[in-house]
Design an enzyme around this catalytic site. Structure first.
Site, PDB file in Angstrom:
ATOM      1  N   HIS A  79       5.517 -26.076  14.235  1.00  0.00           N
ATOM      2  CA  HIS A  79       6.930 -26.470  14.282  1.00  0.00           C
ATOM      3  C   HIS A  79       7.151 -27.764  15.082  1.00  0.00           C
ATOM      4  O   HIS A  79       7.865 -28.659  14.642  1.00  0.00           O
ATOM      5  CB  HIS A  79       7.779 -25.351  14.889  1.00  0.00           C
ATOM      6  CG  HIS A  79       7.572 -24.019  14.225  1.00  0.00           C
ATOM      7  ND1 HIS A  79       7.300 -23.900  12.883  1.00  0.00           N
ATOM      8  CD2 HIS A  79       7.608 -22.762  14.711  1.00  0.00           C
ATOM      9  CE1 HIS A  79       7.183 -22.605  12.574  1.00  0.00           C
ATOM     10  NE2 HIS A  79       7.350 -21.902  13.669  1.00  0.00           N
ATOM     11  N   LYS A  88      14.999 -25.830   7.808  1.00  0.00           N
ATOM     12  CA  LYS A  88      16.257 -25.876   8.566  1.00  0.00           C
ATOM     13  C   LYS A  88      17.036 -27.135   8.181  1.00  0.00           C
ATOM     14  O   LYS A  88      16.457 -28.226   8.110  1.00  0.00           O
ATOM     15  CB  LYS A  88      15.973 -25.873  10.076  1.00  0.00           C
ATOM     16  CG  LYS A  88      15.378 -24.550  10.581  1.00  0.00           C
ATOM     17  CD  LYS A  88      15.146 -24.599  12.081  1.00  0.00           C
ATOM     18  CE  LYS A  88      14.328 -23.414  12.566  1.00  0.00           C
ATOM     19  NZ  LYS A  88      15.063 -22.186  12.791  1.00  0.00           N
ATOM     20  N   ARG A 135       0.800  -1.244   0.000  1.00  0.00           N
ATOM     21  CA  ARG A 135       0.000   0.000   0.000  1.00  0.00           C
ATOM     22  C   ARG A 135       0.820   1.275   0.000  1.00  0.00           C
ATOM     23  O   ARG A 135       0.385   2.302  -0.492  1.00  0.00           O
ATOM     24  CB  ARG A 135      -0.852   0.020   1.271  1.00  0.00           C
ATOM     25  CG  ARG A 135      -2.042  -0.804   1.100  1.00  0.00           C
ATOM     26  CD  ARG A 135      -3.342  -0.301   1.315  1.00  0.00           C
ATOM     27  NE  ARG A 135      -3.804   0.583   2.295  1.00  0.00           N
ATOM     28  CZ  ARG A 135      -4.844   0.274   3.049  1.00  0.00           C
ATOM     29  NH1 ARG A 135      -5.349  -0.937   2.986  1.00  0.00           N
ATOM     30  NH2 ARG A 135      -5.348   1.156   3.845  1.00  0.00           N
ATOM     31  N   ASP A 190       6.219 -23.859   6.697  1.00  0.00           N
ATOM     32  CA  ASP A 190       6.566 -24.034   8.106  1.00  0.00           C
ATOM     33  C   ASP A 190       8.085 -23.944   8.076  1.00  0.00           C
ATOM     34  O   ASP A 190       8.758 -24.874   7.625  1.00  0.00           O
ATOM     35  CB  ASP A 190       6.127 -25.394   8.640  1.00  0.00           C
ATOM     36  CG  ASP A 190       6.468 -25.529  10.109  1.00  0.00           C
ATOM     37  OD1 ASP A 190       7.596 -25.156  10.491  1.00  0.00           O
ATOM     38  OD2 ASP A 190       5.632 -25.999  10.884  1.00  0.00           O
ATOM     39  N   HIS A 191       8.631 -22.823   8.520  1.00  0.00           N
ATOM     40  CA  HIS A 191      10.051 -22.594   8.217  1.00  0.00           C
ATOM     41  C   HIS A 191      10.960 -23.600   8.931  1.00  0.00           C
ATOM     42  O   HIS A 191      12.120 -23.760   8.565  1.00  0.00           O
ATOM     43  CB  HIS A 191      10.460 -21.144   8.518  1.00  0.00           C
ATOM     44  CG  HIS A 191      10.651 -20.846   9.971  1.00  0.00           C
ATOM     45  ND1 HIS A 191       9.618 -20.564  10.810  1.00  0.00           N
ATOM     46  CD2 HIS A 191      11.767 -20.793  10.734  1.00  0.00           C
ATOM     47  CE1 HIS A 191      10.092 -20.339  12.036  1.00  0.00           C
ATOM     48  NE2 HIS A 191      11.392 -20.471  12.006  1.00  0.00           N
ATOM     49  N   GLU A 232      12.838 -20.845  23.929  1.00  0.00           N
ATOM     50  CA  GLU A 232      13.251 -19.518  23.448  1.00  0.00           C
ATOM     51  C   GLU A 232      13.481 -18.586  24.627  1.00  0.00           C
ATOM     52  O   GLU A 232      12.714 -18.608  25.588  1.00  0.00           O
ATOM     53  CB  GLU A 232      12.175 -18.925  22.544  1.00  0.00           C
ATOM     54  CG  GLU A 232      11.922 -19.742  21.301  1.00  0.00           C
ATOM     55  CD  GLU A 232      10.943 -19.052  20.375  1.00  0.00           C
ATOM     56  OE1 GLU A 232      11.387 -18.514  19.355  1.00  0.00           O
ATOM     57  OE2 GLU A 232       9.747 -19.037  20.687  1.00  0.00           O
ATOM     58  N   LYS A 261       8.379 -19.257  25.822  1.00  0.00           N
ATOM     59  CA  LYS A 261       9.120 -17.993  25.666  1.00  0.00           C
ATOM     60  C   LYS A 261       9.736 -17.615  27.008  1.00  0.00           C
ATOM     61  O   LYS A 261       9.283 -18.076  28.059  1.00  0.00           O
ATOM     62  CB  LYS A 261       8.151 -16.873  25.276  1.00  0.00           C
ATOM     63  CG  LYS A 261       7.355 -17.136  24.013  1.00  0.00           C
ATOM     64  CD  LYS A 261       8.098 -16.666  22.790  1.00  0.00           C
ATOM     65  CE  LYS A 261       7.268 -16.822  21.545  1.00  0.00           C
ATOM     66  NZ  LYS A 261       8.064 -17.046  20.346  1.00  0.00           N
ATOM     67  N   ASP A 297      -3.711  -2.067  -3.363  1.00  0.00           N
ATOM     68  CA  ASP A 297      -4.524  -2.404  -2.204  1.00  0.00           C
ATOM     69  C   ASP A 297      -4.915  -3.883  -2.337  1.00  0.00           C
ATOM     70  O   ASP A 297      -5.496  -4.283  -3.362  1.00  0.00           O
ATOM     71  CB  ASP A 297      -5.760  -1.482  -2.237  1.00  0.00           C
ATOM     72  CG  ASP A 297      -6.724  -1.789  -1.117  1.00  0.00           C
ATOM     73  OD1 ASP A 297      -6.540  -2.819  -0.431  1.00  0.00           O
ATOM     74  OD2 ASP A 297      -7.678  -1.005  -0.948  1.00  0.00           O
ATOM     75  N   LEU A 298      -4.619  -4.667  -1.321  1.00  0.00           N
ATOM     76  CA  LEU A 298      -4.855  -6.110  -1.409  1.00  0.00           C
ATOM     77  C   LEU A 298      -6.320  -6.439  -1.706  1.00  0.00           C
ATOM     78  O   LEU A 298      -6.626  -7.460  -2.310  1.00  0.00           O
ATOM     79  CB  LEU A 298      -4.454  -6.785  -0.100  1.00  0.00           C
ATOM     80  CG  LEU A 298      -2.960  -6.757   0.249  1.00  0.00           C
ATOM     81  CD1 LEU A 298      -2.732  -7.260   1.657  1.00  0.00           C
ATOM     82  CD2 LEU A 298      -2.168  -7.603  -0.745  1.00  0.00           C
TER      83      LEU A 298
HETATM   84  C1  BG6 Z   1       7.678 -18.482  14.573  1.00  0.00           C
HETATM   85  C2  BG6 Z   1       6.881 -18.107  15.789  1.00  0.00           C
HETATM   86  O1  BG6 Z   1       6.909 -19.263  13.695  1.00  0.00           O
HETATM   87  O2  BG6 Z   1       8.832 -19.209  14.962  1.00  0.00           O
HETATM   88  C3  BG6 Z   1       7.727 -17.322  16.763  1.00  0.00           C
HETATM   89  O3  BG6 Z   1       5.751 -17.339  15.394  1.00  0.00           O
HETATM   90  C4  BG6 Z   1       9.002 -18.054  17.080  1.00  0.00           C
HETATM   91  O4  BG6 Z   1       6.999 -17.060  17.959  1.00  0.00           O
HETATM   92  C5  BG6 Z   1       9.712 -18.492  15.811  1.00  0.00           C
HETATM   93  O5  BG6 Z   1       9.836 -17.200  17.841  1.00  0.00           O
HETATM   94  C6  BG6 Z   1      10.872 -19.418  16.138  1.00  0.00           C
HETATM   95  O6  BG6 Z   1      11.617 -19.663  14.972  1.00  0.00           O
HETATM   96  P1  BG6 Z   1      13.190 -19.966  15.065  1.00  0.00           P
HETATM   97  O7  BG6 Z   1      13.575 -20.288  13.669  1.00  0.00           O
HETATM   98  O8  BG6 Z   1      13.831 -18.728  15.599  1.00  0.00           O
HETATM   99  O9  BG6 Z   1      13.330 -21.126  16.012  1.00  0.00           O
END
Ligand code: BG6
Length: 522
Positions: free
Chosen positions: A262, A204, A61, A199-200, A238, A362, A104-105
């Site tokens: 995750h 890894k 935007r 899902d990142h 974390e 956390k 605009d989305l």
């Molecule tokens: C995210 C969460 O998907 O993953 C965060 O929303 C979290 O809350 C993060 O901190 C952790 O990812 P990584 O790669 O730092 O372990």
């Protein structure tokens, strides 16, 4: 035209060919683009993984021109790249392929403009309909973007040789129903094979290695079952608090933010059967079978087998931390969990009777993600005179940081008729001098190549939600007006220790130093 630095990387023969592509980033001025997407694309070019004809279009935007947008991204790269200094030649190559479209989305007209831009850029004759649409927006926009893309004819068309793909960020729904609805809407416009749910954790290296480690060695897999394994622990701890993410986090909590995605991914990769091949569908089928084999506990069982807690005020790493409820945009009466721990069973021939304990939180004492495979205690008749019980063997797979694998075993103390614990350590960083890509590099590369193994399939997301919904329903039924607090800088609430203690078990201790990874058994 600057050529990429081939000497800095080894491109394995198996790396798929990437066709000329136009990547369109929705939410292009946001955090994700700056922190993850642009650094990932830069590193892909640096390592010679991007095709010569490649375009990035930012859609957002803000009233930017190309120049301002490029400057924003350059600064982002300086700030968030995991390697420095930035290779200016590579950046200039990237920069001249970056475009910006103010849009605009929610406005279908702006997607018509996008379609026009995609057709008229000088590189269009190369990428044609190879488009990768990246939904780096707030989740509420996912359906409208998919729909507007379709209205502008930018979704996959019958008979087209090129590929139009959609990357969808997490969170994918907030429960089973919303995930189903979202799946239905996206699939109305994009076939499942063109949808890449991120899902990142799957990007890894150490998570990908779970498959290679388990099925590429003949010494571990034969022991990978209820006959030899006592239990499995999965920890994602974390140190960070929720910071400025109060609004999102207070509605999500650790169970939706981390456990549903995750931790469930780590769980299914550790528990799955060997796939018939390394192809996406084979692997995803086996992961889904694990989720289907989790008997959904009754509300009462869930309460017994789960712990939720919230961080209170305290000190973490020498700094004062305010209580979760005092964080910005968090309700002062919030019962949202910043810590969750569950005990899961997998009721199949391999795992029946072996508990899986999963925890994440956390503001904890240490930042580390680890999977511990804890083997059965050996029969002790030979060492019956010893004052100590013979320690169990632990296999620790460190996902991050200090990525590695550690095996704890017993050995004779020299010159004494006694056993003591020894360890064998493998650290990725001490081995081979390989480049360690960030998760997003791998995920973007795979999405560009049409390789979907490291993305979550629709049924996988839904089965994971089924488990988490049942847990959250049990909590809701409990209708309590308080949640246990834990001190920042601790390893979570005592209730989570108790959950294992009553089963005669204990959590592996958090790592202290790189070399200090004993199992804490005394
Ligand atoms: C995210 C969460 O998907 O993953 C965060 O929303 C979290 O809350 C993060 O901190 C952790 O990812 P990584 O790669 O730092 O372990």
């Amino acid at each position: 035209m600057a050529s990429p630095k081939t000497s800095r990387s080894v491109v394995p023969a198996s790396v798929p060919k990437i066709n000329p592509t136009a990547v369109v980033i929705f939410g292009a001025t946001g955090d994700l683009t700056q922190r993850k997407i642009i650094p990932a694309l830069y590193h892909l070019r640096l390592h010679n993984r991007l095709p010569e004809h490649f375009v990035i279009i930012g859609f957002a935007r803000r009233p930017y021109g190309e120049k301002e947008f490029r400057m924003l991204l350059k600064q982002a790269l300086e700030d968030f790249s995991h390697t420095h200094p930035i290779d200016q030649e590579v950046w200039h190559w990237l920069e001249k392929n970056i475009y910006y479209l103010q849009g605009d989305l929610a406005n279908p007209e702006d997607y018509i403009k996008l379609a026009r831009l995609l057709e008229t850029l000088p590189e269009a004759k190369y990428y044609r309909a190879n488009h990768l649409f990246y939904l780096a927006t707030a989740p509420k926009y996912f359906p409208v973007v998919a729909e507007n893309l379709a209205k502008a004819g930018l979704n996959p068309q019958a008979g087209e040789l090129e590929q139009r793909r959609l990357i969808v960020e997490k969170p994918f729904g907030t429960d089973l129903n919303s995930a189903r609805e979202l799946n239905a809407i996206l699939q109305k416009y994009f076939p499942e094979k063109s949808i890449y749910r991120i899902d990142h954790y799957l990007g890894k290296e150490t998570v990908q290695n779970l498959l290679y480690f388990r099925f590429g060695n003949s010494i571990f897999e034969p022991l990978w079952d209820r006959k030899y394994i006592d239990h499995i622990q999965i920890t994602v701890a974390e140190t960070q608090t929720i910071g400025s993410r109060g609004e999102y986090y207070d509605a999500a909590g650790a169970s939706r933010d981390m456990l549903q995605n995750h931790l469930m991914q780590l769980f299914s990769l550790i528990a799955m059967e060997p796939p018939a091949s390394l192809e996406a569908e084979s692997i995803r089928d086996e992961k889904v079978k694990v989720l289907k084999s989790v008997p959904i506990p009754s509300a009462e069982e869930w309460i017994h087998n789960s712990v939720r807690a919230q961080y209170g005020p305290g000190i973490l790493g020498g700094k004062t931390v305010k209580a979760y409820r005092e964080e910005d945009k968090v309700s002062r009466k919030s019962l949202t969990e910043t810590y969750v721990c569950v005990k899961l069973e997998v009721d199949n021939w391999r795992w029946s009777g072996v508990p899986f304990y999963l925890r994440t939180g956390k503001a904890l004492a240490k930042q580390f993600s680890e999977i511990c495979i804890v083997f059965n205690r050996p029969p002790c008749v030979l060492f019956a005179n010893s004052t100590k019980k013979v320690a169990r063997n632990w296999l620790k797979i460190r996902i991050q940081p200090n990525e590695g694998i550690h095996l704890l075993f017993n050995t004779k103390v020299p010159n004494q008729p006694a056993l003591e614990e020894a360890k064998m350590d493998f650290y990725y960083r001490k081995y081979g001098g390989h480049y360690f890509p960030e998760a997003y590099e791998r995920l973007l590369l795979d999405a560009l190549a049409g390789e979907s193994t490291l993305f979550t399939r629709s049924d996988e997301v839904e089965y994971a939600w089924k488990i988490i919904d049942a847990l959250r329903n049990a909590w809701n039924e409990e209708d309590c007006d308080a949640i246990p607090l834990y001190a920042p800088g601790s390893m979570g609430p005592v209730e989570a220790d108790e959950l294992l203690r009553r089963d005669g078990r204990y959590w592996g201790p958090p790592p202290k130093e790189e070399e200090d990874i004993g199992n804490g058994e005394s």
